[in-house]
Structures are given as C-alpha cells and as structure tokens.
Design an enzyme around this catalytic site. Sequence first.
Site, PDB file in Angstrom:
ATOM      1  CG  ASN A  12      -1.880   1.077   1.270  1.00 58.01           C
ATOM      2  OD1 ASN A  12      -1.517   2.196   0.945  1.00 58.01           O
ATOM      3  ND2 ASN A  12      -3.097   0.807   1.673  1.00 58.01           N
ATOM      4  CG  ASP A  14      -2.981   4.681   0.467  1.00 55.13           C
ATOM      5  OD1 ASP A  14      -3.064   4.667  -0.769  1.00 55.13           O
ATOM      6  OD2 ASP A  14      -3.792   4.099   1.210  1.00 55.13           O
ATOM      7  CG  HIS A  15       0.738   6.255   4.690  1.00 53.71           C
ATOM      8  ND1 HIS A  15      -0.131   7.280   5.007  1.00 53.71           N
ATOM      9  CD2 HIS A  15       0.116   5.110   5.044  1.00 53.71           C
ATOM     10  CE1 HIS A  15      -1.224   6.764   5.555  1.00 53.71           C
ATOM     11  NE2 HIS A  15      -1.097   5.444   5.588  1.00 53.71           N
ATOM     12  CG  HIS A  48      -8.122   4.224   0.947  1.00 52.17           C
ATOM     13  ND1 HIS A  48      -8.304   4.084   2.311  1.00 52.17           N
ATOM     14  CD2 HIS A  48      -9.323   4.617   0.462  1.00 52.17           C
ATOM     15  CE1 HIS A  48      -9.550   4.383   2.617  1.00 52.17           C
ATOM     16  NE2 HIS A  48     -10.191   4.717   1.516  1.00 52.17           N
ATOM     17  NE  ARG A  50      -9.312   8.562   4.220  1.00 52.64           N
ATOM     18  CZ  ARG A  50      -9.570   7.678   5.185  1.00 52.64           C
ATOM     19  NH1 ARG A  50      -8.822   6.613   5.332  1.00 52.64           N
ATOM     20  NH2 ARG A  50     -10.561   7.860   6.021  1.00 52.64           N
ATOM     21  NE  ARG A  54      -7.293  11.413   5.389  1.00 52.17           N
ATOM     22  CZ  ARG A  54      -7.841  10.784   6.426  1.00 52.17           C
ATOM     23  NH1 ARG A  54      -7.149   9.896   7.109  1.00 52.17           N
ATOM     24  NH2 ARG A  54      -9.069  11.034   6.785  1.00 52.17           N
ATOM     25  CG  HIS A  55      -3.496   8.724   1.423  1.00 53.41           C
ATOM     26  ND1 HIS A  55      -4.365   8.031   0.639  1.00 53.41           N
ATOM     27  CD2 HIS A  55      -3.773   8.386   2.707  1.00 53.41           C
ATOM     28  CE1 HIS A  55      -5.135   7.297   1.422  1.00 53.41           C
ATOM     29  NE2 HIS A  55      -4.815   7.490   2.687  1.00 53.41           N
ATOM     30  CD  GLU A  75      -6.837  -0.235   0.786  1.00 47.75           C
ATOM     31  OE1 GLU A  75      -6.125  -1.177   1.124  1.00 47.75           O
ATOM     32  OE2 GLU A  75      -6.840   0.866   1.381  1.00 47.75           O
ATOM     33  CB  THR A 106      -9.521   1.779   6.977  1.00 48.80           C
ATOM     34  OG1 THR A 106      -9.161   2.556   5.841  1.00 48.80           O
ATOM     35  CG2 THR A 106     -10.877   1.158   6.744  1.00 48.80           C
ATOM     36  CD  GLU A 156      -7.068  -6.220   2.773  1.00 49.24           C
ATOM     37  OE1 GLU A 156      -7.134  -6.090   1.536  1.00 49.24           O
ATOM     38  OE2 GLU A 156      -6.343  -5.516   3.496  1.00 49.24           O
ATOM     39  CG  HIS A 195      -5.410  -1.799   9.617  1.00 47.86           C
ATOM     40  ND1 HIS A 195      -5.756  -0.702   8.868  1.00 47.86           N
ATOM     41  CD2 HIS A 195      -5.168  -1.337  10.861  1.00 47.86           C
ATOM     42  CE1 HIS A 195      -5.739   0.369   9.635  1.00 47.86           C
ATOM     43  NE2 HIS A 195      -5.380   0.008  10.850  1.00 47.86           N
ATOM     44  N   GLY A 196      -2.051  -2.722   9.952  1.00 48.96           N
ATOM     45  CA  GLY A 196      -1.201  -2.712  11.140  1.00 48.96           C
ATOM     46  C   GLY A 196      -0.137  -3.794  11.176  1.00 48.96           C
ATOM     47  N   GLY A 217       1.098  -1.411   4.331  1.00 43.95           N
ATOM     48  CA  GLY A 217       1.470  -0.092   3.858  1.00 43.95           C
ATOM     49  C   GLY A 217       2.273   0.749   4.818  1.00 43.95           C
TER      50      GLY A 217
HETATM   51  N1  PXP Z   1      -5.844  -3.116   3.711  1.00 46.51           N
HETATM   52  C1  PXP Z   1      -6.820  -2.177   3.780  1.00 46.51           C
HETATM   53  C2  PXP Z   1      -8.158  -2.523   3.239  1.00 46.51           C
HETATM   54  C3  PXP Z   1      -6.565  -0.900   4.331  1.00 46.51           C
HETATM   55  O1  PXP Z   1      -7.536   0.010   4.384  1.00 46.51           O
HETATM   56  C4  PXP Z   1      -5.267  -0.613   4.803  1.00 46.51           C
HETATM   57  C5  PXP Z   1      -4.981   0.741   5.370  1.00 46.51           C
HETATM   58  O2  PXP Z   1      -5.127   1.692   4.408  1.00 46.51           O
HETATM   59  C6  PXP Z   1      -4.276  -1.600   4.673  1.00 46.51           C
HETATM   60  C7  PXP Z   1      -4.600  -2.844   4.153  1.00 46.51           C
HETATM   61  C8  PXP Z   1      -2.858  -1.358   5.080  1.00 46.51           C
HETATM   62  O3  PXP Z   1      -2.776  -1.064   6.429  1.00 46.51           O
HETATM   63  P1  PXP Z   1      -1.410  -0.522   7.004  1.00 46.51           P
HETATM   64  O4  PXP Z   1      -1.133   0.787   6.315  1.00 46.51           O
HETATM   65  O5  PXP Z   1      -1.679  -0.382   8.456  1.00 46.51           O
HETATM   66  O6  PXP Z   1      -0.353  -1.543   6.684  1.00 46.51           O
END
Ligand code: PXP
Length: 244
Positions: A12, A14-15, A48, A50, A54-55, A75, A106, A156, A195-196, A217
């Site tokens: 991911n 995004d950041h 993602h 949004r 924002r990203h 996403e 999220t 997911e 996530h995380g 991500g």
């Molecule tokens: N999967 C989904 C559906 C998400 O929304 C996110 C966060 O944007 C991630 C994976 C990745 O999460 P993280 O950035 O915490 O690794």
Amino acid sequence: MTVPARLRLGVNIDHVATIRNARGGDHPDPVRAAQIVARVGGDGITAHLREDRRHIRDDDLKRIQEATDLPLNLEMAATPEMLEIALRHQPHAVCIVPERREERTTEGGLDAAGQHNHLAPFVARLSDAGIRVSLFIAPVERQLEAALRLKAPVVEFHTGEYAHADAGARPAELRRLADMAALATKNGIEPHAGHGLTYTNVQPVAAIPHLAELNIGHYLVGEAVFVGLDSAVRQMRELMDEVR
Ligand code: PXP
C-alpha cells in the site's frame, strides 16, 4: 479446500503520497514507489482513494497503472463518485472499505451485514465490469456470511485488532483470523488480510495457511525512510516466506 501455495504481498503506497502532499509538490512520487515494489517482487499495488484525497489523488491511479504491470488493488468507499472512478480506471481489484472523514486510517471493518442493500449494487456493478471485488471486514462469521450473500469473490480481514492486542489477547485474535480464513476458503471466497502489520507481528498471520494475500502499507513506508523501500519490501517478503 485449496490452500494457496504462495502468499502474495500487496504494498500500500498511500503514505508515499501523504509525504508528497505535505509540501504540495510532486516528490516523493507514489509512482516511483510502485516501480520499486515491482522491481523487488511485490505482487500488487494497493492504493486508497479517499473522499478527501488526503494521500492518493485521481491522477495517481492512471499514472500507477501506466508505470507498472502489477495488478492495482483500489481501496474505496462505496459511493457513486468512487464507483464511477473505478469503472473508468478498471483496476484489477477493488477493496470496498468503510470511510469516515475524521478517522486517521480505516479503523474498523465494513458492516457488510448491516449494509447489504447499500453494498449489493456496488458489488454487482464492479463484478459485471470484470473487477475483482473484495470486502474489508472484521474476521467474524456474521460479516463473512454477508460477503457470501453479496457474492464477493474476496474478503480482506481487518488485522487491526490482532495488531493492537496485548500478548494475552493475541492468540485468540489469531485463532479468529485462522478460523475465518478457513471458513472463507470452504465457501469459495479468497481470504486476504491487512492493517497494522509489521516485521514483528506479520509471521503468525502469514503462517495462516488459507490466506492468499497480505496488504501492508504504513509500516513499510515508515521503514523505507531508514532502509529504502526496496530493502523494506524484501525484508517483509523474507519474513513471510520463512513461515510458508
Ligand atoms: N488493507 C486495507 C483494506 C486498508 O484500508 C489498509 C490501510 O489503508 C491496509 C490494508 C494497510 O494497512 P497498514 O497501512 O496499516 O499496513
């Protein structure tokens, strides 16, 4: 029950765009990040879009698609605006996520069970367009059953509760993920997770046999500041491979 041989890693990016947007220019470019992910053997790019941009921004999607052959997993929230964008860009996959403007990320899964009637036309329109639809849900049976009713080919599982659990609660969270991944596969749904996830918590999740893909991500982009994105992705890949 088929168990996928190799666990895919979707990165991911995004950041990278979050850092770019902090100064309003075009550096660092998430497209360059996508190219690095492709070069070091990542299996997909996740982004993602949004509502507040924002990203990732609209033009990033096209540029990412043009710059790499990796499948794009978009996403998005289930809104008419996002549906139109997805149909226009035709990503490989769309992961429908809940979205609240004030949240930092999220924060929870999609209420697929409570929002069946709202989600059904989105799943149908995207599927009809040949886009693989995934629903980002908590690893609970009620939500998985709803995904099944919605005919989503992929779910997911939100790993936030696992990632944030203390040592005592973690085994139960992990069991929940493993049980739901097995149940998804049994019902013909391909389970992913994300996530995380970090270097320190990824292996127990990667070891869950039915999972086909992890999307990671924030941690990878953070690590990239210190070691470079190529090294960070390679290290994550190695950790995943060690337990498969
Ligand atoms: N999967 C989904 C559906 C998400 O929304 C996110 C966060 O944007 C991630 C994976 C990745 O999460 P993280 O950035 O915490 O690794």
